[in-house]
Design an enzyme around this catalytic site. Structure first.
Site, short mmCIF file in Angstrom:
data_model
loop_
_atom_site.label_atom_id
_atom_site.label_comp_id
_atom_site.label_asym_id
_atom_site.label_seq_id
_atom_site.Cartn_x
_atom_site.Cartn_y
_atom_site.Cartn_z
N HIS A 1 17.48 64.71 -50.35
CA HIS A 1 17.30 64.25 -48.97
C HIS A 1 16.83 62.79 -48.90
O HIS A 1 16.04 62.44 -48.02
CB HIS A 1 16.32 65.16 -48.21
CG HIS A 1 16.78 66.58 -48.10
ND1 HIS A 1 17.48 67.06 -47.03
CD2 HIS A 1 16.66 67.64 -48.96
CE1 HIS A 1 17.75 68.35 -47.20
NE2 HIS A 1 17.27 68.72 -48.37
N ASN B 1 17.48 73.13 -42.57
CA ASN B 1 18.79 72.51 -42.79
C ASN B 1 19.71 72.79 -41.61
O ASN B 1 19.37 73.57 -40.73
CB ASN B 1 19.44 73.06 -44.07
CG ASN B 1 18.87 72.44 -45.34
OD1 ASN B 1 18.19 71.43 -45.29
ND2 ASN B 1 19.14 73.05 -46.47
N TYR C 1 6.59 70.78 -52.49
CA TYR C 1 6.58 69.62 -51.59
C TYR C 1 5.29 68.80 -51.70
O TYR C 1 5.33 67.58 -51.67
CB TYR C 1 6.83 70.07 -50.15
CG TYR C 1 8.27 70.48 -49.91
CD1 TYR C 1 8.81 71.59 -50.56
CD2 TYR C 1 9.11 69.77 -49.07
CE1 TYR C 1 10.12 71.98 -50.37
CE2 TYR C 1 10.43 70.16 -48.86
CZ TYR C 1 10.93 71.26 -49.51
OH TYR C 1 12.23 71.64 -49.33
FE1 HDE Z 1 13.71 70.96 -50.14
N1 HDE Z 1 12.78 69.45 -51.10
N2 HDE Z 1 13.49 72.11 -51.78
N3 HDE Z 1 14.81 72.47 -49.25
N4 HDE Z 1 14.00 69.86 -48.51
C1 HDE Z 1 12.53 68.23 -50.56
O1 HDE Z 1 10.46 67.14 -50.66
C2 HDE Z 1 12.69 71.84 -52.84
C3 HDE Z 1 15.03 73.69 -49.77
C4 HDE Z 1 14.57 70.22 -47.32
O2 HDE Z 1 13.23 64.73 -44.42
C5 HDE Z 1 11.62 67.40 -51.42
O3 HDE Z 1 9.54 65.46 -49.45
C6 HDE Z 1 12.64 72.95 -53.75
C7 HDE Z 1 15.50 74.60 -48.76
C8 HDE Z 1 14.57 69.10 -46.40
O4 HDE Z 1 11.56 64.38 -45.78
C9 HDE Z 1 11.27 68.33 -52.60
C10 HDE Z 1 13.46 73.90 -53.20
C11 HDE Z 1 15.57 73.84 -47.61
C12 HDE Z 1 13.97 68.07 -47.09
C13 HDE Z 1 12.07 69.57 -52.25
C14 HDE Z 1 13.98 73.38 -51.96
C15 HDE Z 1 15.14 72.52 -47.95
C16 HDE Z 1 13.62 68.55 -48.39
C17 HDE Z 1 12.15 66.05 -51.78
C18 HDE Z 1 13.80 75.27 -53.75
C19 HDE Z 1 16.05 74.28 -46.23
C20 HDE Z 1 13.78 66.66 -46.58
C21 HDE Z 1 11.36 65.06 -50.93
C22 HDE Z 1 12.66 76.14 -53.79
C23 HDE Z 1 15.25 75.36 -45.64
C24 HDE Z 1 12.53 66.51 -45.78
C25 HDE Z 1 10.37 65.87 -50.24
C26 HDE Z 1 12.43 65.08 -45.29
C27 HDE Z 1 12.97 67.79 -49.36
C28 HDE Z 1 12.03 70.65 -53.04
C29 HDE Z 1 14.89 74.10 -51.15
C30 HDE Z 1 15.12 71.48 -46.96
C31 HDE Z 1 11.54 67.81 -53.97
C32 HDE Z 1 11.87 73.04 -55.05
C33 HDE Z 1 15.83 76.08 -48.92
C34 HDE Z 1 15.13 69.10 -44.97
O5 HDE Z 1 9.91 68.64 -52.60
#
Ligand code: HDE
Length: 713
Positions: free
Chosen positions: A78, A151, A365
């Site tokens: 993202h 999402n 996060y």
């Molecule tokens: Fe994320 N995801 N994600 N994700 N995600 C990040 O956090 C992660 C997942 C989502 O506009 C990171 O601040 C893991 C699902 C959005 O700043 C990080 C897993 C969904 C955003 C991270 C998931 C998301 C992130 C990278 C599996 C939808 C952007 C930067 C367990 C429900 C937020 C940050 C923004 C961002 C990890 C799965 C949505 C690395 C480990 C499921 C919208 O922490």
């Protein structure tokens, strides 16, 4: 080539041997960073198959911590995003389900900050990549900050947080060449996908038009995981969160997306900014699917499985409020870049479930913000500050931006008069939902998570014919970009489990055959010692024939707000018709832009000067929603002399958009492919403005697509 002439390829091999930082995992077992052999890198350590993930899980922590710190300071996923401020208003109080203030107080306006994003691309990647879009909302509530980090698709690729680094590594540019940028169409992604059937549901959504939205303003949003609502009595209800855009769900075609990326890589960012700047505030309704606890096991799928949605026809979405985005950030970095969303930011009245993906996110996060934003005080950055005061005994660290007063930084204390003091639940303190857990500690996955084909098939069945065509074209494109036939064939087998005809169509485009069977087990997302037969994808079920809510054909088609209309005109254009079009379209919020042969100004046939918005050489028709050609002999003669107008009109037709022509404009239209489309319902020659307005609101005339395919642009 090395500048040192004495340096040969042989020397470089020697250096590789001497310097220990070159590693090669060919024929090597998977180990931890301490050299421990690993027998399962797919499942986290949980309190029971469907239980919460345990802090003890050093394998999960090492894997995810390492992953979380891979990029500095760009977000690892993202990275490419756009933000806006706004507010949320409750329209329907739901005290029976949640005690949260924002779900009870209809008079309250809660400030929000929203960040939309793509997932795979870097910070500078183009907006129209085929990808899932992030839809993250920060609610600055009076009880503390709540982040709903979702999402634009209601399901996710994987079921367990342990798989996230694998998923992301497969879709990111391949590590040897750092190619391709912001694209899933390559070998490593499909190598992983075709071995991991749980990905198939999100994968087919990513092949649909949802992955190439027309605008952030026209996307749905989903919390994905099943959460819990908690009422005053402490009772829990399962909940899935939905954002429904008031403008409906609309997309561009893949060919357009590719062209838009070239013509304006900031297309979505610009659209959001300009719309808010012009006062066309995008709005979404917040909806909830609520399931009583007693119904936890009622469905053919597991509510804790994040690769499954609850069809809206089975549990209706109750609308409870509305979000309006009405203010652009002042500074991209300070706000949109530094905003830190954490799924762990919740408020009394909302709680988690044991969804193993959500459980992992609760760890990830905060961890990623530590390296991205440099330390534990990121909550003090203005965009991340809650709107309520905070007091605790956490101290110091990088970038401490407050000066905490007093002698005590511990609890309990008497020197500080016992402060900051604890609060009772009745005073609004957070308390966790008391869920009974009685389970074996186990690194495994529940068998109730093994149905990977029923919902992708339901999704595909629910699409309109034009949407299904787009899915077939997307798969053909994406797999066509892969080089390994074995990967393509494994994918064809997987697609055949969704729909055999779809797979045949894709196979035809690839010049391959759908394989009758493939080597088993296909599911490698299990432990080395696991009983493989138990984890083969389960049989495809049909518990619902169609879910109309999944199709964009059933969305809203009643607004032209902030739709971009190209006016093709030169000196001498007819003011009479243009005036009517301008007045009526602008009164409904459309934006008209004059595209003239050169920049500057042009004169209409009433001798008035009009500012040109773009010269034909600096813009492209893919950036517009519809075209209007006013008459005027002199103007049309001039436009005919410029070949790019022909291309402009042909592309408008090809991508099934509305086009309205008045008077002599028809002479220009006759020079284009348009002469064969005069009976098309979205081609309006000398018709009234109301008909044009309706055609724009309908977004596209997809019935035109087969015939228009042949237009050579
Ligand atoms: Fe994320 N995801 N994600 N994700 N995600 C990040 O956090 C992660 C997942 C989502 O506009 C990171 O601040 C893991 C699902 C959005 O700043 C990080 C897993 C969904 C955003 C991270 C998931 C998301 C992130 C990278 C599996 C939808 C952007 C930067 C367990 C429900 C937020 C940050 C923004 C961002 C990890 C799965 C949505 C690395 C480990 C499921 C919208 O922490």
């Amino acid at each position: 080539m090395s500048k040192n002439k004495n340096f040969t390829a042989k020397d470089s091999k020697k250096i590789e041997k001497l310097q220990p930082f070159y590693t090669d995992s060919k024929e090597q077992p998977l180990t931890t960073n301490q050299g421990l052999l690993v027998n399962d890198t797919n499942n986290s350590l949980k309190a029971g198959e469907r239980g919460s993930t345990l802090l003890e899980d050093f394998l999960l922590r090492e894997k995810i911590t390492s992953f979380d710190h891979e990029r500095i300071p760009e977000r690892i996923v993202h990275a490419r995003g756009s933000g806006a401020h706004g507010y949320f208003e409750l329209t329907k109080a739901i005290p029976q389900y949640s005690k949260a203030g924002i779900f009870n107080d209809t008079g309250r306006k809660t400030s929000v900050f929203v960040r939309f994003s793509t997932v795979a691309g870097s910070k500078g990647s183009p907006d129209l990549a085929r990808d899932v879009r992030g839809f993250a909302v920060k609610f600055y509530t009076e009880e503390g900050t709540w982040d709903l980090v979702g999402n634009n698709m209601p399901i996710f690729f994987i079921q367990d947080a342990m798989k996230f680094p694998d998923l992301v590594h497969s879709v990111k540019p391949e590590p040897n060449r750092e190619i391709p940028q912001a694209a899933s169409a390559h070998d490593t992604f499909y190598d992983f996908i075709s071995r991991t059937p749980e990905t198939l549901h999100n994968q087919i959504w990513a092949m649909s038009d949802r992955a190439i939205p027309r605008s952030f303003r026209m996307m749905e949003g989903f919390g994905i995981h099943t959460f819990r609502l908690i009422n005053k009595k402490g009772e829990g209800h399962f909940v899935k969160f939905h954002w429904k855009p008031l403008l409906g769900i609309h997309s561009v075609t893949w060919e357009e997306a590719v062209k838009i990326n070239g013509a304006d890589a900031d297309f979505h960012r610009r659209d959001l900014w300009d719309a808010i700047d012009a006062g066309h505030f995008p709005q979404w309704e917040l909806g909830m699917q609520i399931v009583p606890e007693k119904d936890e096991h009622k469905y053919d799928f597991d509510l804790l499985d994040p690769t499954k949605l609850i069809p809206e026809e089975m549990v209706a979405v109750t609308i409870v409020g509305k979000m309006t985005l009405n203010r652009n950030p002042e500074n991209f970095f300070a706000e949109t870049e530094q905003v830190a969303f954490l799924p762990g930011h919740i408020i009394p009245g909302i709680d988690f479930t044991n969804d193993p993906l959500l459980q992992g996110r609760l760890f990830s996060y905060r961890d990623t913000q530590l390296s991205r934003l440099g330390g534990p005080n990121f909550h003090q950055i203005p965009i991340n500050r809650p709107v309520v005061n905070t007091h605790n005994n956490q101290r110091d660290g990088h970038m401490q931006m407050e000066i905490p007063k007093g002698q005590t930084a511990y609890f309990p204390n008497s020197l500080g008069m016992g402060c900051p003091h604890l609060s009772k639940i009745s005073e609004g303190a957070f308390n966790h939902y008391e869920e009974r857990i009685d389970a074996k500690k186990i690194r495994s996955r529940s068998a109730s998570f093994s149905d990977h084909f029923s919902q992708p098939a339901l999704f595909y069945r629910s699409l309109a014919a034009w949407e299904q065509d787009h899915v077939a074209e997307a798969y053909t494109f994406e797999l066509g970009k892969c080089t390994e036939d074995s990967i393509k064939e494994r994918m064809l087998w997987m697609i055949a489990q969704i729909d055999e005809d779809l797979s045949k169509k894709v196979a035809k485009g690839l010049g391959l055959k759908v394989p009758k069977s493939i080597e088993k087990p296909i599911n490698q997302a299990i432990g080395a010692d696991a009983d493989k037969s138990k984890f083969e994808p389960g049989p495809k079920k049909n518990y619902l024939d169609k879910s109309p809510a999944l199709s964009q054909a059933n969305t809203k088609f009643d607004s032209i707000a902030f739709r971009q209309i190209a006016i093709l005109a030169a000196d001498g254009f007819s003011m009479k018709n243009y005036r009517a079009v301008k007045e009526q379209l602008e009164s409904d919020g459309a934006i008209l832009k004059i595209i003239a042969p050169t920049g500057g100004t042009i004169m209409c046939d009433e001798n008035m000067e009009h500012k040109v918005d773009a010269s034909i050489t600096t813009t492209e028709s893919v950036l517009f929603d519809a075209v209007y050609i006013p008459g005027g002999k002199k103007s049309i003669k001039k436009l005919i002399e410029e070949p790019k107008y022909i291309k402009f009109i042909n592309e408008t037709l090809k991508y099934c958009k509305a086009i309205s022509i008045d008077g002599e404009g028809e002479e220009l239209f006759n020079q284009t492919a348009g002469k064969d489309f005069k009976d098309d319902k979205a081609v309006l020659i000398n018709k009234n403005v109301a008909a044009f307005k309706k055609a724009i609101a309908e977004h596209r005339n997809w019935d035109r697509r087969k015939k228009a395919e042949k237009i050579p642009v």
